[in-house]
Design a protein around this motif. Structure first.
Motif, PDB file in Angstrom:
ATOM      1  N   ASP A   1       0.843  -1.214   0.000  1.00  8.69           N
ATOM      2  CA  ASP A   1       0.000   0.000   0.000  1.00  8.69           C
ATOM      3  C   ASP A   1       0.868   1.251   0.000  1.00  8.69           C
ATOM      4  N   ILE A   2       1.762   1.345  -0.956  1.00  6.98           N
ATOM      5  CA  ILE A   2       2.835   2.340  -0.932  1.00  6.98           C
ATOM      6  C   ILE A   2       2.340   3.778  -0.885  1.00  6.98           C
ATOM      7  N   THR A   3       1.210   4.082  -1.522  1.00  8.97           N
ATOM      8  CA  THR A   3       0.699   5.453  -1.515  1.00  8.97           C
ATOM      9  C   THR A   3      -0.440   5.639  -0.511  1.00  8.97           C
ATOM     10  N   GLY A   4      -0.676   4.636   0.318  1.00  9.51           N
ATOM     11  CA  GLY A   4      -1.726   4.744   1.324  1.00  9.51           C
ATOM     12  C   GLY A   4      -1.341   5.702   2.439  1.00  9.51           C
ATOM     13  N   PRO A   5      -2.322   6.101   3.256  1.00 10.10           N
ATOM     14  CA  PRO A   5      -2.041   7.052   4.338  1.00 10.10           C
ATOM     15  C   PRO A   5      -1.305   6.401   5.496  1.00 10.10           C
TER      16      PRO A   5
ATOM     17  N   ARG B   1       4.554  13.353 -15.602  1.00 14.31           N
ATOM     18  CA  ARG B   1       4.104  13.716 -16.940  1.00 14.31           C
ATOM     19  C   ARG B   1       3.155  12.669 -17.519  1.00 14.31           C
ATOM     20  N   HIS B   2       2.332  13.118 -18.476  1.00 11.09           N
ATOM     21  CA  HIS B   2       1.431  12.255 -19.260  1.00 11.09           C
ATOM     22  C   HIS B   2       0.435  11.516 -18.353  1.00 11.09           C
ATOM     23  N   LEU B   3      -0.246  12.299 -17.534  1.00  8.11           N
ATOM     24  CA  LEU B   3      -1.167  11.718 -16.568  1.00  8.11           C
ATOM     25  C   LEU B   3      -2.284  10.967 -17.288  1.00  8.11           C
TER      26      LEU B   3
ATOM     27  N   TYR C   1       7.084  -2.486 -13.792  1.00  3.04           N
ATOM     28  CA  TYR C   1       6.011  -2.463 -12.808  1.00  3.04           C
ATOM     29  C   TYR C   1       4.841  -1.674 -13.390  1.00  3.04           C
ATOM     30  N   VAL C   2       3.685  -2.299 -13.460  1.00  2.66           N
ATOM     31  CA  VAL C   2       2.498  -1.702 -14.067  1.00  2.66           C
ATOM     32  C   VAL C   2       1.432  -1.583 -12.979  1.00  2.66           C
ATOM     33  N   LYS C   3       0.909  -0.380 -12.784  1.00  3.25           N
ATOM     34  CA  LYS C   3      -0.055  -0.174 -11.707  1.00  3.25           C
ATOM     35  C   LYS C   3      -1.370  -0.899 -11.977  1.00  3.25           C
ATOM     36  N   ARG C   4      -1.813  -0.908 -13.252  1.00  2.00           N
ATOM     37  CA  ARG C   4      -3.088  -1.513 -13.609  1.00  2.00           C
ATOM     38  C   ARG C   4      -2.841  -2.626 -14.617  1.00  2.00           C
ATOM     39  N   ALA C   5      -3.273  -3.849 -14.288  1.00  2.00           N
ATOM     40  CA  ALA C   5      -3.013  -4.990 -15.168  1.00  2.00           C
ATOM     41  C   ALA C   5      -3.596  -4.774 -16.554  1.00  2.00           C
ATOM     42  N   GLU C   6      -4.687  -4.007 -16.654  1.00  2.00           N
ATOM     43  CA  GLU C   6      -5.319  -3.787 -17.968  1.00  2.00           C
ATOM     44  C   GLU C   6      -4.450  -2.943 -18.894  1.00  2.00           C
ATOM     45  N   ASP C   7      -3.400  -2.313 -18.365  1.00  3.32           N
ATOM     46  CA  ASP C   7      -2.491  -1.517 -19.202  1.00  3.32           C
ATOM     47  C   ASP C   7      -1.342  -2.356 -19.768  1.00  3.32           C
TER      48      ASP C   7
ATOM     49  N   ALA D   1       5.013  -6.945 -13.759  1.00  2.00           N
ATOM     50  CA  ALA D   1       4.317  -7.252 -12.513  1.00  2.00           C
ATOM     51  C   ALA D   1       3.421  -6.092 -12.114  1.00  2.00           C
ATOM     52  N   VAL D   2       2.293  -6.423 -11.492  1.00  5.37           N
ATOM     53  CA  VAL D   2       1.366  -5.405 -11.005  1.00  5.37           C
ATOM     54  C   VAL D   2       1.883  -4.865  -9.679  1.00  5.37           C
ATOM     55  N   ALA D   3       2.058  -3.548  -9.598  1.00  9.90           N
ATOM     56  CA  ALA D   3       2.599  -2.950  -8.376  1.00  9.90           C
ATOM     57  C   ALA D   3       2.204  -1.478  -8.300  1.00  9.90           C
ATOM     58  N   GLY D   4       1.927  -1.025  -7.101  1.00 12.79           N
ATOM     59  CA  GLY D   4       1.708   0.399  -6.893  1.00 12.79           C
ATOM     60  C   GLY D   4       2.998   1.173  -7.088  1.00 12.79           C
ATOM     61  N   ILE D   5       2.869   2.378  -7.641  1.00 14.41           N
ATOM     62  CA  ILE D   5       4.030   3.247  -7.882  1.00 14.41           C
ATOM     63  C   ILE D   5       4.040   4.321  -6.791  1.00 14.41           C
ATOM     64  N   CYS D   6       5.185   4.973  -6.592  1.00 10.41           N
ATOM     65  CA  CYS D   6       5.359   5.846  -5.426  1.00 10.41           C
ATOM     66  C   CYS D   6       4.544   7.134  -5.480  1.00 10.41           C
ATOM     67  N   ARG D   7       3.962   7.475  -6.633  1.00 11.11           N
ATOM     68  CA  ARG D   7       3.022   8.595  -6.718  1.00 11.11           C
ATOM     69  C   ARG D   7       1.712   8.062  -7.289  1.00 11.11           C
ATOM     70  N   PRO D   8       0.576   8.476  -6.749  1.00 10.53           N
ATOM     71  CA  PRO D   8      -0.704   7.912  -7.201  1.00 10.53           C
ATOM     72  C   PRO D   8      -0.961   8.078  -8.694  1.00 10.53           C
ATOM     73  N   GLU D   9      -0.442   9.140  -9.302  1.00 10.37           N
ATOM     74  CA  GLU D   9      -0.724   9.408 -10.713  1.00 10.37           C
ATOM     75  C   GLU D   9       0.189   8.644 -11.670  1.00 10.37           C
TER      76      GLU D   9
END
Length: 408
Positions: free
Chosen positions: A187-191, A310-312, A356-362, A382-390
């Motif tokens: 949960d890298i970007t979680g509170p 960039r490229h949100l 590392y891809v945040k969303r498997a559909e990408d 692999a599916v993984a959260g990145i250090c910034r939500p965007e």
């Protein structure tokens, strides 16, 4: 120097790279099973593919460090049992990371193997291993977790770093010799209180590093401003933390250690406090020159220019920007700007990449860009959260290239 292979007798999704370093041979294996049966069947397919690749070499190949990407935490115990039976007393140090392979497989595996007449491997318990040859000694530590009693990311990170230090000391090294680190954070970007979990990891890392002067030998002293290790801080399923590192000991005098920054990116350690109360203490890459060869470890890299994402919302353009950043980072021109002519690499000098891809559909969009830009470089997605939500994509890798000292 790097010869990539994706032949038909290997499982689909499997690739390997052969790197000839003169006195030793390195092999990087990136294996994803073709089958989608029970976990045990998929794991055995991975092990068979690894045996097939390494069996082609005339000299014995020792597997030193591996990372297993798991879809389900409940499969780890079976995986450990199978891998122990496969390796016996020669079990490499291993990270088990809850990052599901994007393709839906139950697991994927990255492994490094080495062979050579002078290569010697020493084991120091389940979390530390040393490889020595030709006047250099590598120490690998993996699978390090904080104590279960640690509460919160800040104390967990300090605990994990302390355990890495203890593992290094057990293997006869020290944290000052570390050149590469990995932090897998649930949960890298979680509170986390009033902050974000990754920000708390950065705060702990800053405090731990405060009095450390990184260098791998007396002749490779700190550059102006200090040398931080290359690093990846990446998300995983759950709320845990897994840490690993790599250190180098040598007395050779034909060595340099060069931290690299991208001219189009603000150094991570110089980020404004709006991103994190304590900036991430790592270099964009670290290059190690030994004799006529250069190894460049590329930190986790994303679609960031200067300090801005960039490229949100666009996974294809984020992947392109990420690869552009890596290409500029390892290019000969950037080495020259850092004061070292005659060194540098291209994308095709990469022995492997992790995507590392945040969303498997990408996956399809990201993989199409990677295959076009990287060519035959072996990869695991692999599916993984990145250090910034965007951010939707992060890529790391390692390149091997020659050092033309006559031009330096």
């Amino acid at each position: 120097m790097v010869i990539a292979e994706t032949s038909s007798d290997l499982a689909e999704g499997t690739g390997c790279s052969h790197v000839d370093l003169g006195d030793s041979t390195r092999v990087a294996l990136m294996i994803t099973p073709r089958g989608r049966g029970p976990f045990g069947e998929q794991a055995r397919e991975v092990l068979l593919a690894m045996r097939t690749v390494l069996g082609k070499y005339p000299e014995p190949m020792a597997i030193t460090v591996q990372t297993v990407f798991l879809k389900d935490a409940r499969d780890q115990a079976e995986c450990e049992e199978l891998f122990t039976a496969f390796s016996g007393a020669d079990l490499p140090v291993t990270n088990y990371v809850l990052q599901p392979p994007c393709c839906g497989a139950a697991l994927a595996m990255e492994a490094w193997a080495i062979g050579g007449k002078s290569v010697r491997v020493e084991h120091f318990g389940p979390q530390a291993l040393a490889v020595a040859y030709d006047g250099v000694r590598w120490v690998y530590c993996a699978g390090v977790k904080p104590a279960s009693s640690s509460r919160g990311v800040y104390p967990q990170t300090l605990d994990a770093l302390g355990r890495l230090r203890a593992a290094l000391e057990q293997a006869g090294s020290s944290f000052e010799r570390v050149v590469r680190t990995w932090f897998y954070l649930g949960d890298i970007t979680g509170p986390e209180g009033e902050a974000q979990r990754y920000q708390e990891l950065n705060r702990a890392r800053t405090d731990f590093y405060r009095d450390i002067r990184f260098h791998c030998s007396p002749s490779a002293s700190n550059a102006a401003g200090g040398v931080y290790p290359a690093s990846t801080g990446i998300g995983m399923v759950g709320h845990g933390l897994v840490a690993s590192c790599m250190a180098l000991e040598t007395q050779r005098d034909d060595l340099f250690l060069l931290p690299l920054e991208n001219p189009q990116q603000t150094p991570a350690y110089a980020y404004d406090s709006k991103y994190s109360s304590q900036s991430p203490k790592f270099s964009r890459a670290v290059a190690l020159g030994l004799g006529d060869y250069v190894t460049t470890w590329v930190s986790g890299t994303a679609s960031i220019v200067n300090a801005e994402s960039r490229h949100l919302g666009d996974p294809e353009r984020q992947t392109e920007q990420t690869i552009d950043n890596i290409e500029r980072l390892i290019a000969p021109e950037n080495f020259a700007q850092h004061g070292l002519k005659g060194a540098g690499a291209s994308l095709h000098d990469l022995a492997k990449v992790r995507v590392y891809v945040k969303r498997a559909e990408d996956l399809a969009k990201c993989r199409a860009v990677c295959q076009r830009r990287f060519g035959a470089v072996p990869a695991i997605y692999a599916v993984a959260g990145i250090c910034r939500p965007e951010l939707l994509v992060e890529i790391e890798g390692v390149a091997f290239s020659r050092y033309a000292r006559a031009n330096a």
